[in-house]
Scaffold this active site. Structure first.
Site, PDB file in Angstrom:
ATOM      1  CD  GLU A  98      -3.025  -0.895   2.252  1.00 48.55           C
ATOM      2  OE1 GLU A  98      -3.170   0.232   2.758  1.00 48.55           O
ATOM      3  OE2 GLU A  98      -3.723  -1.870   2.566  1.00 48.55           O
ATOM      4  CB  CYS A 120       7.723  -5.134   8.939  1.00 48.28           C
ATOM      5  SG  CYS A 120       9.054  -4.255   9.791  1.00 48.28           S
ATOM      6  CB  CYS A 124       6.440  -2.195  15.855  1.00 47.91           C
ATOM      7  SG  CYS A 124       8.115  -1.696  15.401  1.00 47.91           S
ATOM      8  N   GLY A 171       7.103  -2.004   6.041  1.00 40.32           N
ATOM      9  CA  GLY A 171       8.495  -2.415   6.039  1.00 40.32           C
ATOM     10  C   GLY A 171       9.447  -1.427   6.682  1.00 40.32           C
ATOM     11  CB  SER A 204      10.180   6.501   8.906  1.00 36.72           C
ATOM     12  OG  SER A 204       9.750   6.158  10.212  1.00 36.72           O
ATOM     13  CB  SER A 227       9.425   4.314  14.757  1.00 33.85           C
ATOM     14  OG  SER A 227       8.869   4.619  13.503  1.00 33.85           O
ATOM     15  CG  LEU A 228      11.962   7.587  20.912  1.00 36.24           C
ATOM     16  CD1 LEU A 228      13.282   6.823  20.845  1.00 36.24           C
ATOM     17  CD2 LEU A 228      12.186   9.025  21.373  1.00 36.24           C
ATOM     18  CG  HIS A 229       6.636   4.788  18.785  1.00 33.80           C
ATOM     19  ND1 HIS A 229       5.759   5.720  18.280  1.00 33.80           N
ATOM     20  CD2 HIS A 229       7.198   4.172  17.707  1.00 33.80           C
ATOM     21  CE1 HIS A 229       5.770   5.658  16.963  1.00 33.80           C
ATOM     22  NE2 HIS A 229       6.644   4.745  16.588  1.00 33.80           N
ATOM     23  CG  ASN A 303      -4.501   6.109  13.375  1.00 38.89           C
ATOM     24  OD1 ASN A 303      -5.453   6.869  13.350  1.00 38.89           O
ATOM     25  ND2 ASN A 303      -3.278   6.481  13.008  1.00 38.89           N
ATOM     26  CB  CYS A 346       1.234   5.438  11.268  1.00 43.63           C
ATOM     27  SG  CYS A 346       2.179   6.639  10.347  1.00 43.63           S
TER      28      CYS A 346
END
Length: 369
Positions: A98, A120, A124, A171, A204, A227-229, A303, A346
């Site tokens: 996509e 991937c 995560c 990915g 990213s 992508s820390l989060h 989301n 995302c």
């Protein structure tokens, strides 16, 4: 049995030159082919007017020019009120990827979020794509075809073309480094029609340290997003399993080197997940981690993904988190969640269209606020 044809764009220019030589043709034909594809956007060898008819036929017997097609059995692009558009593409081996087109509300900027892999490997916990597992890398051609196809659609439907590309789709781009780098070099080549500067390309990564080091070594001055989060080691390990291998301290060290090599801020992507990473203490830890790094924070409204037991942060928690970040000197932006209603934002890349895989409800831990 018919020979399986391969996408000619999967070859680098150097590989294509060698192939052309093996056909008894001068190597400069490879540059002509690249020019037809990337400067003129042709999709058929018969359109390449400075190639002989016999050579066009030879190429068409072994290769194709386009490697992706929109799915015929689903809506390939769905318009949201904000005009965010999701594209679902079928690859030559029946896998699917996509891409998401995101127009700007107030400028002529047209951003395309593209995929770099089918599935991937990094798993995560908050991301639907991660539950697919890794299937394969995309070729150079499959990466570029996303931009080529959407550019054609954009020209036909709205006018204009893609101005910004973000490697934030399915990915981990730095785990498909060579193909992504080759695609970036073509996207930024001034001789081709894309004409996208490196400053308008964002890569990213979940924090794949070897890939970040290779990115530094290339001298490609594109933007980097992490992508820390979470800036809490244990929580980040829960969300992003690769953090067990590459700690926050190791990540900070490589990002400091990136800052030294490229004088532009790093973006930290931070999805706010209720009772996981949205407390004021989490904001304080984030500010401590960011100290000494030229960076900005991009907060993302999480989301919800079917069968994954995480919830978005309530508005009050989000605002308190933002205030605490600002108090500690951080530059914070909040990404508008555009496309959640079409499963395009995302973490929403539709797993069911990739290989029909379903996953059971994922139980997650909760941390106190």
């Amino acid at each position: 049995m018919n020979e399986v044809k391969h996408d000619i764009k999967a070859l680098s220019l150097e590989a294509l030159m060698a192939l052309i030589n093996s056909y008894g043709q001068p190597a400069f034909r490879a540059k002509q082919i690249f020019h037809w594809i990337y400067a003129h956007g042709v999709t058929d060898f018969a359109q390449m007017k400075n190639l002989s008819a016999s050579f066009q036929t030879l190429l068409s017997q072994h290769f194709t020019v386009s490697s992706i097609q929109p799915h015929a059995d689903t809506v390939s692009h769905e318009i949201t009120p904000e005009q965010t558009v999701k594209f679902l593409f079928r690859l030559s081996d029946e896998q699917s990827i996509e891409s998401v087109f995101i127009p700007s509300d107030s400028t002529s900027r047209n951003t395309l979020c593209i995929s770099s892999q089918v599935g991937c490997a990094f798993a995560c916990k908050f991301c639907a794509t991660g539950y697919m597992g890794f299937i394969r890398n995309l070729t150079i051609g499959e990466i570029l075809d996303q931009v080529l196809w959407v550019n054609r659609w954009l020209g036909d439907q709205r006018g204009g073309k893609i101005t910004n590309v973000v490697f934030m789709g399915m990915g981990e781009p730095l785990a498909n480094f060579d193909n992504c780098l080759a695609a970036i070099r073509i996207l930024t080549n001034p001789d081709y029609a894309f004409q996208i500067s490196t400053r308008k390309i964002t890569v990213s990564t979940v924090g794949f340290i070897p890939g970040i080091q290779r990115l530094i070594d290339t001298g490609i001055n594109c933007k980097l997003a992490i992508s820390l989060h979470s800036a809490h080691q244990a929580i980040r390990e829960e969300l992003i399993p690769i953090a067990k291998e590459y700690s926050l301290a190791t990540l900070k060290a490589i990002l400091t080197r990136y800052n030294q090599a490229y004088k532009q801020p790093i973006t930290f992507e931070y999805s706010l997940i209720h009772k996981i990473n949205d407390s004021e203490q989490d904001a304080i830890l984030l500010s401590k981690f960011c100290k000494g790094i030229n960076c900005k924070i991009n907060l993302i409204d999480y989301n919800s993904v079917d069968n994954i037991d995480y919830l978005p942060s309530p508005e009050g928690h989000k605002q308190a988190f933002i205030r605490k970040c600002i108090e500690h000197g951080l530059t914070v932006t909040v990404r508008k969640s555009r496309g959640a209603d079409i499963q395009a934002a995302c973490g929403q890349l539709a797993i069911q269209h990739v290989h029909g895989k379903k996953f059971s409800k994922i139980q997650t831990s909760r941390h106190s606020t």
